[in-house]
Scaffold this active site. Structure first.
Site, mmCIF file in Angstrom:
data_model
loop_
_atom_site.group_PDB
_atom_site.id
_atom_site.type_symbol
_atom_site.label_atom_id
_atom_site.label_comp_id
_atom_site.label_asym_id
_atom_site.label_seq_id
_atom_site.Cartn_x
_atom_site.Cartn_y
_atom_site.Cartn_z
ATOM 1 N N ASP A 178 1.769 -3.578 -9.741
ATOM 2 C CA ASP A 178 0.350 -3.302 -9.457
ATOM 3 C C ASP A 178 -0.528 -4.499 -9.813
ATOM 4 O O ASP A 178 -1.542 -4.366 -10.504
ATOM 5 C CB ASP A 178 -0.129 -2.069 -10.238
ATOM 6 C CG ASP A 178 0.856 -0.908 -10.173
ATOM 7 O OD1 ASP A 178 1.486 -0.723 -9.106
ATOM 8 O OD2 ASP A 178 0.988 -0.192 -11.177
ATOM 9 N N GLU A 211 -2.556 5.056 -1.556
ATOM 10 C CA GLU A 211 -3.005 4.652 -2.886
ATOM 11 C C GLU A 211 -3.192 3.140 -2.933
ATOM 12 O O GLU A 211 -2.980 2.432 -1.948
ATOM 13 C CB GLU A 211 -1.990 5.099 -3.951
ATOM 14 C CG GLU A 211 -0.641 4.393 -3.857
ATOM 15 C CD GLU A 211 0.362 4.836 -4.913
ATOM 16 O OE1 GLU A 211 0.144 5.889 -5.537
ATOM 17 O OE2 GLU A 211 1.358 4.116 -5.118
#
Length: 316
Positions: free
Chosen positions: A14, A194
């Site tokens: 991420d 997402e």
């Protein structure tokens, strides 16, 4: 053509890189999911060897005591803000989902590596449901908040939502949903939209996002809108029916996604993402630590659309 080492930084999923003035800041999920750490360098390449500075650790108990995911650092009108998601437990809820909510920290000093970070609490939305992956951007004179969240009345794990910000940790008005999992490539393993990230080019504003389970099915989708159109009108948004960045068997790069964008000093746009180099994962992919941070230049086609290409092979 710029070629960075691949992987760029190991065991950091991420990934988010902020270019602020002449400095670059790097923040990402750590495999232990227990802290927030920042790296700073005066070049992109320098981030690889910059020492990580831990600026916050999860408490032993409470709503932010487990699974610290997907942090981002932003510099908003002189204020340093970190967004992240956290849960109060590692257990799944009755729907079989993690129990994350979104939180914000503010730095009381001018230097985010040495200043004191203050917890500003949960960033609340109309739904008290699984929520994560917040980012923010300035557009049309307003500051916007963009995130992923489970809707009580829509099948799947998460959709992409947008709202204006009242302040860095308070949304303003009613959020709108920009995208939900609907294509096959968004619904493999889990129904997921997402990790949204924002990029502007020419007369368009783009939002990339990640879809499907976090194994080799993980991939990137793309939304875009005319830069002058109202972003709170979902009808103004366009969505690619096909993924724009996917696993490459040829290059042994699997599950590319949860990206951010940065720029070189020359102004070239850079895709920042994570991917693995294998598919044989034991147990839950979320607990496999080898999602490494990687970088890739973005090519723009003659129509002003981004061409992400395929994930490049690793360098040795």
């Amino acid at each position: 053509m710029q070629n960075w080492p691949n992987p760029f930084i190991e065991q950091r999923a991420d990934p988010f890189i902020l270019r602020d003035g002449s400095d670059y800041y790097f923040i990402a999920s750590v495999p232990e999911y227990d802290r927030l750490e920042i790296r700073r360098a005066d070049s992109l390449e320098g981030l690889r060897t910059a020492p990580p500075v831990v600026v916050w650790r999860k408490p032993e108990h409470g709503p932010m005591s487990e699974l610290i995911w997907a942090p981002e650092i932003h510099h908003l009108d002189g204020r340093w803000i970190i967004y992240f998601a956290a849960a109060h437990t590692q257990a799944l809820d009755k729907q079989g989902m993690f129990q994350h909510r979104m939180y914000a920290l503010e730095c009381t000093g001018t230097d985010p590596l040495t200043g004191n970070w203050v917890e500003k609490g949960q960033v609340k939305t109309p739904f008290d449901t699984f929520a994560l992956d917040a980012t923010t951007f300035h557009h049309q004179g307003k500051q916007w908040y963009l995130w992923a969240q489970k809707s009580p009345d829509i099948a799947g794990n998460s959709n992409i939502y947008l709202a204006e910000l009242e302040n860095p940790w308070t949304i303003k008005g009613q959020p709108v949903m920009l995208s939900k999992p609907e294509y096959d490539w968004e619904c493999r393993g889990f129904w997921v939209n997402e990790g949204p990230a924002v990029l502007t080019h020419g007369d368009r504003l783009f939002i990339s996002y990640s879809a499907s389970a976090t194994d080799e099915n993980y991939c990137m989708g793309l939304l875009w809108i005319d830069i002058h159109a109202d972003p709170l009108n979902p009808a103004n948004w366009h969505k690619s029916p096909r993924p724009v960045f996917t696993s490459s068997n040829e290059n042994r790069q699997y599950g590319p996604g949860h990206n951010s964008f940065t720029q070189t000093p020359e102004g070239d746009d850079v895709l920042v993402y994570h991917a693995r180099n294998y598919t044989e994962i034991e147990g839950d992919p979320l607990y496999d630590p080898n999602r490494h941070t990687r970088l890739k230049l973005i090519r723009w086609d003659d129509n002003g659309m981004p061409d992400f290409g395929i994930p490049p092979a690793e360098t040795f």
